[in-house]
Design a protein around this motif. Structure first.
Motif, PDB file in Angstrom:
ATOM      1  N   UNK A   9      -2.832   2.720  -5.162  1.00  0.00           N
ATOM      2  CA  UNK A   9      -2.179   2.955  -3.899  1.00  0.00           C
ATOM      3  C   UNK A   9      -2.442   2.392  -2.955  1.00  0.00           C
ATOM      4  N   UNK A  10      -1.697   2.943  -1.799  1.00  0.00           N
ATOM      5  CA  UNK A  10      -2.683   2.745   0.115  1.00  0.00           C
ATOM      6  C   UNK A  10      -3.668   3.327   0.379  1.00  0.00           C
ATOM      7  N   UNK A  11      -4.740   3.898   0.921  1.00  0.00           N
ATOM      8  CA  UNK A  11      -5.135   5.613   1.091  1.00  0.00           C
ATOM      9  C   UNK A  11      -6.201   4.669   2.256  1.00  0.00           C
ATOM     10  N   UNK A  12      -6.093   5.891   3.067  1.00  0.00           N
ATOM     11  CA  UNK A  12      -7.168   5.897   4.697  1.00  0.00           C
ATOM     12  C   UNK A  12      -8.912   6.060   3.740  1.00  0.00           C
ATOM     13  N   UNK A  13      -9.362   5.627   4.572  1.00  0.00           N
ATOM     14  CA  UNK A  13     -10.899   5.594   4.278  1.00  0.00           C
ATOM     15  C   UNK A  13     -11.256   7.214   4.325  1.00  0.00           C
ATOM     16  N   UNK A  14     -12.260   7.521   3.262  1.00  0.00           N
ATOM     17  CA  UNK A  14     -12.155   8.914   3.116  1.00  0.00           C
ATOM     18  C   UNK A  14     -11.501   9.785   2.467  1.00  0.00           C
ATOM     19  N   UNK A  15      -9.811   8.914   2.350  1.00  0.00           N
ATOM     20  CA  UNK A  15      -9.254   9.549   1.372  1.00  0.00           C
ATOM     21  C   UNK A  15      -9.242   9.361  -0.488  1.00  0.00           C
ATOM     22  N   UNK A  16      -8.741   9.943  -1.267  1.00  0.00           N
ATOM     23  CA  UNK A  16      -8.755  10.236  -1.970  1.00  0.00           C
ATOM     24  C   UNK A  16      -7.413   9.425  -2.947  1.00  0.00           C
ATOM     25  N   UNK A  79     -10.049   7.837 -13.470  1.00  0.00           N
ATOM     26  CA  UNK A  79     -11.193   7.777 -12.435  1.00  0.00           C
ATOM     27  C   UNK A  79     -10.868   8.298 -10.751  1.00  0.00           C
ATOM     28  N   UNK A  80     -10.904  10.018 -10.661  1.00  0.00           N
ATOM     29  CA  UNK A  80     -11.417  10.550  -9.894  1.00  0.00           C
ATOM     30  C   UNK A  80     -12.082   9.462  -8.219  1.00  0.00           C
ATOM     31  N   UNK A  81     -11.607   8.901  -7.419  1.00  0.00           N
ATOM     32  CA  UNK A  81     -12.355   8.615  -6.250  1.00  0.00           C
ATOM     33  C   UNK A  81     -11.824   9.265  -5.431  1.00  0.00           C
ATOM     34  N   UNK A  82     -13.370   9.235  -4.537  1.00  0.00           N
ATOM     35  CA  UNK A  82     -13.272  10.324  -3.166  1.00  0.00           C
ATOM     36  C   UNK A  82     -13.467   9.635  -2.912  1.00  0.00           C
ATOM     37  N   UNK A  83     -13.839  10.335  -1.467  1.00  0.00           N
ATOM     38  CA  UNK A  83     -14.255   9.608   0.166  1.00  0.00           C
ATOM     39  C   UNK A  83     -14.207   7.831  -0.178  1.00  0.00           C
ATOM     40  N   UNK A  84     -13.285   7.402  -0.326  1.00  0.00           N
ATOM     41  CA  UNK A  84     -12.905   5.983  -0.179  1.00  0.00           C
ATOM     42  C   UNK A  84     -13.535   4.929   0.746  1.00  0.00           C
ATOM     43  N   UNK A  85     -13.821   4.280   1.073  1.00  0.00           N
ATOM     44  CA  UNK A  85     -14.082   2.999   1.581  1.00  0.00           C
ATOM     45  C   UNK A  85     -13.322   1.431   1.224  1.00  0.00           C
ATOM     46  N   UNK A 117      -5.677   0.391  -2.039  1.00  0.00           N
ATOM     47  CA  UNK A 117      -5.977  -0.614  -0.785  1.00  0.00           C
ATOM     48  C   UNK A 117      -6.665   0.499   0.229  1.00  0.00           C
ATOM     49  N   UNK A 118      -7.499   0.280   0.423  1.00  0.00           N
ATOM     50  CA  UNK A 118      -8.352   1.202   1.300  1.00  0.00           C
ATOM     51  C   UNK A 118      -8.237   0.872   2.698  1.00  0.00           C
ATOM     52  N   UNK A 119      -7.314   1.895   3.661  1.00  0.00           N
ATOM     53  CA  UNK A 119      -7.219   0.522   5.041  1.00  0.00           C
ATOM     54  C   UNK A 119      -8.552   1.572   6.134  1.00  0.00           C
ATOM     55  N   UNK A 120      -8.747   1.187   7.155  1.00  0.00           N
ATOM     56  CA  UNK A 120     -10.389   1.352   7.836  1.00  0.00           C
ATOM     57  C   UNK A 120      -9.285   2.216   8.998  1.00  0.00           C
TER      58      UNK A 120
END
Length: 120
Positions: A9-16, A79-85, A117-120
């Motif tokens: 999905x789509x998440x903001x930077x820093x999200x999970x 796959x748990x993804x935290x602090x996404x960039x 997708x990780x948005x800045x």
């Protein structure tokens, strides 16, 4: 052996986000389950893997942020993804290898990709 991935999905930077991949079909055992990713214009790379014994391996860029786990009873890898960039943006693919029968052929299967997708 079919692999069904979900959770992108789509998440903001820093999200999970958490990705899930379930294996189905006829097989005796699964050895290693893994996540790979491919960003536009780049080669596919291994992100994280986990063996049937629980040994994990991560690419350097995700260490400390991503956690791979599996539920062997359900033939599922997470796959748990935290602090996404933003640089984590890619299509993520799950992968598994194992054996069709106790002395049978080895298989390797890939799931369909799921977009992260990780948005800045």
């Amino acid at each position: 052996v079919q692999l069904q991935a979900s959770g992108g999905g789509l998440v903001q930077a820093g999200g999970s986000l958490r990705l899930s991949c379930a294996a189905s079909g006829s097989f005796f055992s699964i050895y290693t389950m893994a996540w790979h990713r491919q960003a536009p214009g780049k080669q596919r790379e291994l992100v994280a893997s986990i063996t049937s014994g629980g040994r994990t391996n991560y690419t350097d860029s995700v260490k400390g942020r991503f956690t791979v786990s599996r539920d062997s009873a359900k033939n599922t890898v997470l796959l748990q993804m935290n602090s996404l960039k933003p640089e984590d943006t890619a299509v993520y693919y799950c992968n598994a290898d194992g054996r069709y029968s106790i002395y049978g052929r080895i298989f390797e299967s890939w799931g369909q990709g799921t977009q992260v997708t990780v948005s800045s």
